[in-house]
Design an enzyme around this catalytic site. Structure first.
Site, short mmCIF file in Angstrom:
data_model
loop_
_atom_site.label_atom_id
_atom_site.label_comp_id
_atom_site.label_asym_id
_atom_site.label_seq_id
_atom_site.Cartn_x
_atom_site.Cartn_y
_atom_site.Cartn_z
N HIS A 275 0.85 -1.19 0.00
CA HIS A 275 0.00 0.00 0.00
C HIS A 275 0.89 1.25 0.00
O HIS A 275 1.90 1.27 0.72
CB HIS A 275 -0.87 -0.02 1.26
N ASN A 276 0.52 2.27 -0.78
CA ASN A 276 1.33 3.51 -0.83
C ASN A 276 2.82 3.18 -0.86
O ASN A 276 3.59 3.66 -0.02
CB ASN A 276 1.01 4.41 0.37
N GLU A 305 1.72 0.35 -5.48
CA GLU A 305 0.76 1.42 -5.67
C GLU A 305 1.45 2.73 -6.01
O GLU A 305 2.48 3.06 -5.44
CB GLU A 305 -0.07 1.59 -4.38
N ASP A 307 0.54 6.78 -6.40
CA ASP A 307 -0.38 7.93 -6.31
C ASP A 307 0.18 9.04 -7.18
O ASP A 307 1.24 9.59 -6.87
CB ASP A 307 -0.46 8.44 -4.86
N HIS A 320 2.07 11.44 -1.45
CA HIS A 320 0.80 11.26 -0.77
C HIS A 320 0.08 12.60 -0.75
O HIS A 320 0.46 13.49 0.00
CB HIS A 320 1.03 10.73 0.65
N GLU A 354 -3.32 5.37 -8.70
CA GLU A 354 -4.34 6.25 -8.14
C GLU A 354 -4.09 7.59 -8.83
O GLU A 354 -3.11 8.27 -8.54
CB GLU A 354 -4.18 6.35 -6.62
#
Length: 719
Positions: A275-276, A305, A307, A320, A354
Site C-alpha cells: 500500500h502507498n 501502488e 499515487d 501522498h 491512483e
C-alpha cells in the site's frame, strides 16, 4: 602401512585384517573356498586364486560401488537356496568388473564382513577431502592458528568458529574466551581450547536425541566426526550440521521452490501487495522514494501502488496528496520498477494507479509506461477475442499489468474507437484520501481520463462496489473493486460465503484505513480467509502483520503468488470461515509443538554490559476464528546462548490450509512490554514434522545468522 586412526581398535576392522575363508559362488556347481583378507593399508583386499598365472588377486576399496547383504544379486538368487539367505553377500564393483558373490560360514560372519567393508568405504569417501590422519575439529583449529604457535588468540578463535560453521555473536565469543582463559594469558592453549569447544557446543537436549536416532542417511551426509560415522552414530556436531541444513529446517524443502500449479487464472492466487509503496516511513511527512519500490519488489511484492499528481514542468509526480511527504518523479519510479520487478520473482507485477493528474499529464504517464516498460507492458488481451477470464501467472511471466480506470469495456480494445478522453468516477481510495484531506464529506468527483491511459488498463479495471448481487449481474471478470479495511472486514464477517464466491471470478483489493497515518497495518488473515487476493499492507512498517505476510508468501519459491485452496476456487463450495460446517475444508488436526531450546539469541541491549536476555517463546496460530490460538513458555533468566524450555503445547485445528504459524522469541520484562528478540512465520501446511531448526528473523524480516529455535513438531489427524 598407513592405518586408519579413526577405526583403530574397531573389531570389524580387526576381523578383516585377520581375514577368513569365504565360499565364492559362480554357478550352481562352481562354489569354491577362497581366503580373503584386508591388507595393512586398510585399502586393498587380497584373495587367493587358483588361476595359473594370477596366484595373487587384489582389488581396491575404491573399485567397490556397494555391498548387498543376502541373496540380492542375480547370481546368488539363481545359484543358492533361500535357507542360506543371511550367510550370503555380494560385492558390487564400479564399471564393468563382475560382482563377487560370496557365502560366509555363519550369519554373524557375513554381517562382520559387510559392516567392516562398508565402514572402510565410508571412511575412504569421507576422508578424501579431509586430511586422513587429522580429526576434523583439530584440523580446523590448525587452520585457524595462523602463526602456528599452538595457542589461540580471540581473533584466531573467531576465525576457527567460522571454519566450523558456527556463527557466534562477538560478545558471546569474548565471554566464553574469558571463561576458558584460566591462565589469563590472552590466548587459549591445550586443554583450554578443548574446554572452549565443549562449552560452545554443549547441548544437552541433543544428547538425548542423537544417541538413539536412527538416521543413517543423515549421518552419511552431515557427520563431521569420522569415529562417529563408523559407529553409525551422530555426534552433536553432526546433528547440528544437519539441523542447520535445509533438511533440518522447519520449512518443507519441497516448498522452497515454486511447487504450485501456476497455470490457474490470476484471481485464484493470493498476491503479495503493498500500500502507498512510495512511502519510506509514515503517511504524512516522511520521504517518498524509488528505493521503497525496490525494497518491496525485492521482497517479491507483486502489486505496488502509485499515487500520481501533476508535477512541475508538466512531469507527473508520486507522493501522498494533501500531505507534506516529499515528491518523486513518476518516470523515475517506473524506471526503478522496470529494473527490479523480476529479480526475485518472474511472475507478473500489477501497477495500481491512483490517478489525480490532468489529462495532459495522464498522456505523459501513458507515454512513460509504454516507452519505459516496452514489450513487458500488457497493452491488449492475450487472445484474439474478448477474454472470458484471467490469464495465468505463468502466461504473464515478466509482464506488467496496469490497474486503473477505463472509459469503456474491454470489447472496445477490439474496435477502433476514436474518443480522445472521457469522464469516469474517481478511484474509491482517492475519494477517501480527499475526505481525510479536506473537511466535510465530499461526494465522489468525476474525473477526465486520457484515452491513452484508459487503453492500457486491460485485466484490472477499477470500478465502485455496489454489493455482491449487483457485481454478479453487472461486473465483468476484469472489473475489480478496492475495499477500505473496515468495509472489507464487515463484509467478511457478515457475508463471507458471498465474498468468497465474488473472488472466485474477480479480483478484490483491500487497503488500510486512512486513519492509519502512522503506516500501521491490519491483520491480513481474515481477508485471505474471504478469498481476497490483493491485501495491501504498508511494507515499510515492521509489524506482526507484515511478518505474517512474509510467512504467507515464504513458500512457493518466494514468487509472490500462492494458489488459494481448492475450496476457495470451486463454485460449488459453501465454505464459511465463521461457521464450522462440514466440507472438504474441514480436516481436523492436532498440532503438537515441543519447544526444546534456542541457540545464540542476540543481545538486545549492546550498551549495557550486563544485560543478558530472559527469553520466552510464544507460538501463535492465525486462521479461521476457531483456529486462532496462542501459547507461551515460561521465561528463562539470563541465558541467550542456550536456553532450554522443554515445554509441550497442543493445538486443535479445523481448517489447516488457512493456518499461519508464528514463533516469537521475546525478552521477558516484568515492568514493561517484552522486547522482540526474533520471530519466524510460515503456513502450517509448509511445516515439516519431527525435530526441526527454526531460523529467527528480526522484526524487519532479516535472518539473525547465529540464532535459532530447536523444536519438535507433529501435525496429525485428530481422533
Amino acid at each position: 602401512g598407513e592405518r586408519f586412526w579413526c577405526l583403530e581398535g574397531d573389531e570389524d576392522l580387526q576381523f578383516l585384517l585377520v581375514g577368513g575363508e569365504l565360499v565364492k559362488i559362480r554357478s550352481t556347481s562352481w562354489k569354491k573356498n577362497r581366503f580373503f583378507k584386508l591388507q595393512e593399508d586398510c585399502k586393498t583386499f587380497w584373495h587367493e586364486s587358483h588361476k595359473t598365472f594370477k596366484r595373487d588377486q587384489t582389488f581396491s576399496i575404491d573399485e567397490i560401488d556397494s555391498l548387498r547383504h543376502g541373496r540380492q544379486s542375480e547370481g546368488l538368487n539363481k545359484h543358492t537356496e533361500p535357507a542360506i539367505e543371511k550367510q550370503c553377500f555380494s560385492i558390487i564393483f564400479k564399471g564393468r568388473k563382475k560382482n563377487l558373490d560370496l557365502m560366509a560360514a555363519s550369519e554373524e560372519e557375513a554381517q562382520k564382513w559387510v559392516s567392516g567393508i562398508e565402514k572402510i568405504i565410508n571412511n575412504m569417501r569421507n576422508l578424501s577431502h579431509q586430511q586422513k590422519s587429522e580429526h576434523w575439529i583439530i584440523n580446523c583449529m590448525r587452520k585457524a592458528d595462523k602463526n602456528e604457535d599452538n595457542k589461540m588468540t580471540l581473533k584466531e578463535l573467531k576465525h576457527f568458529l567460522r571454519q566450523i560453521n558456527v556463527e557466534v555473536d562477538d560478545t558471546y565469543a569474548e565471554e566464553i574466551f574469558k571463561k576458558c582463559d584460566k591462565s589469563n594469558s590472552g590466548s587459549l592453549e591445550g586443554s583450554e581450547i578443548k574446554h572452549f569447544y565443549d562449552l560452545l557446543t554443549h547441548r544437552e537436549e541433543i544428547d538425548v536425541i542423537y544417541g538413539n536416532y536412527d538416521a543413517l542417511k543423515l549421518i552419511e551426509k552431515y557427520e563431521v566426526d569420522e569415529t562417529a560415522k563408523q559407529k553409525k552414530h551422530m555426534t552433536k556436531d553432526g546433528f547440528l550440521m544437519y539441523l542447520h541444513q535445509d533438511e533440518g529446517s522447519i520449512l518443507n524443502p519441497a516448498h522452497k521452490h515454486v511447487y504450485q500449479d501456476m497455470h490457474q487464472p490470476l484471481n485464484h492466487y493470493y498476491i503479495s501487495s503493498s500500500h502507498n509503496t512510495y512511502l519510506m516511513e509514515d503517511q504524512l511527512k516522511g520521504p517518498s522514494s524509488t528505493e521503497a519500490y525496490i525494497k518491496a519488489l525485492m521482497k517479491s511484492c507483486r502489486c505496488v501502488e502509485l499515487d500520481c499528481w501533476d508535477g512541475a514542468n508538466g512531469e507527473p509526480v508520486i507522493y501522498h496528496g494533501y500531505t507534506i511527504t516529499s515528491k518523486v518523479l513518476f518516470r523515475d519510479v517506473i524506471k526503478a520498477i522496470k529494473d527490479y520487478a523480476f529479480k526475485t520473482s518472474e511472475y507478473p507485477v500489477i501497477l495500481s494507479l491512483e490517478n489525480h493528474c490532468s489529462v495532459d499529464q495522464q498522456k505523459l504517464m501513458a507515454h512513460h509506461l509504454i516507452s519505459i516498460l516496452g514489450d513487458a507492458l500488457v497493452t491488449k488481451p492475450t487472445g484474439y477475442t474478448v477474454p472470458m477470464n484471467f490469464p495465468s501467472p505463468e502466461e504473464l511471466k515478466g509482464k506488467f499489468l496496469i490497474k486503473g480506470k477505463r472509459m469503456n469495456k474491454l470489447e472496445a480494445a477490439f474496435s477502433n474507437s476514436i474518443i480522445e478522453e472521457g469522464t469516469v468516477s474517481e478511484e474509491d481510495e482517492a475519494a477517501d484520501c480527499k475526505e481525510n484531506g479536506q473537511k466535510g464529506k465530499s461526494k465522489k468527483a468525476k474525473i477526465k481520463l486520457a484515452k491513452q491511459l484508459s487503453d492500457i488498463v486491460i485485466y484490472c479495471k477499477s470500478v465502485h462496489f455496489n454489493g455482491f448481487e449487483h457485481a454478479r449481474e453487472n461486473q465483468e471478470f476484469y472489473e475489480m473493486s478496492s475495499f477500505k479495511e473496515n468495509k472489507a472486514f464487515n463484509l467478511a464477517e457478515t457475508s463471507a460465503t458471498a465474498y468468497i464466491h465474488h473472488n472466485m471470478d474477480k479480483l478484490s483489493r483491500i487497503y488500510p484505513a486512512g486513519s492509519r497515518t502512522d503506516s500501521s497495518n491490519y491483520n491480513p488473515v481474515p481477508m485471505w480467509n474471504a478469498g481476497c487476493q490483493i491485501v495491501a499492507l504498508n511494507f515499510q512498517t515492521p509489524s506482526k502483520e507484515m511478518q505474517i505476510n512474509q510467512g504467507r508468501f515464504l513458500p512457493n519459491g518466494l514468487c509472490g503468488y500462492i494458489l488459494k485452496p481448492q475450496f476457495m476456487r470451486s463454485p460449488s463450495s459453501q465454505f464459511d470461515p465463521n461457521t464450522l460446517t462440514n466440507g472438504p475444508w474441514l480436516k481436523r488436526k492436532t498440532f503438537h509443538v515441543m519447544l526444546i531450546s534456542a541457540q545464540q539469541l542476540p543481545k538486545l541491549n549492546k550498551d549495557k554490559h550486563k544485560s543478558i536476555v530472559d527469553p520466552l517463546v510464544r507460538v501463535e496460530l492465525y486462521g479461521i476464528p476457531a483456529d486462532n490460538a496462542s501459547k507461551e513458555t515460561h521465561y528463562i533468566e539470563n541465558n541467550g546462548f542456550n536456553p532450554m524450555w522443554n515445554e509441550k503445547f497442543q493445538f486443535e485445528i479445523h481448517v489447516p490450509e488457512l493456518v499461519m504459524v508464528r514463533f516469537v522469541v521475546e525478552d521477558y520484562d516484568s515492568t514493561s512490554q517484552n522486547d522482540l528478540i526474533g520471530q519466524y512465520c510460515l503456513p502450517l501446511t509448509s511445516i515439516k514434522n519431527g525435530y526441526r531448526h527454526v531460523p529467527l528473523l528480526t522484526k524487519r524480516g532479516d535472518v539473525i545468522c547465529s540464532a535459532g529455535l530447536f523444536v519438535h513438531l507433529m501435525l496429525i489427524d485428530a481422533e
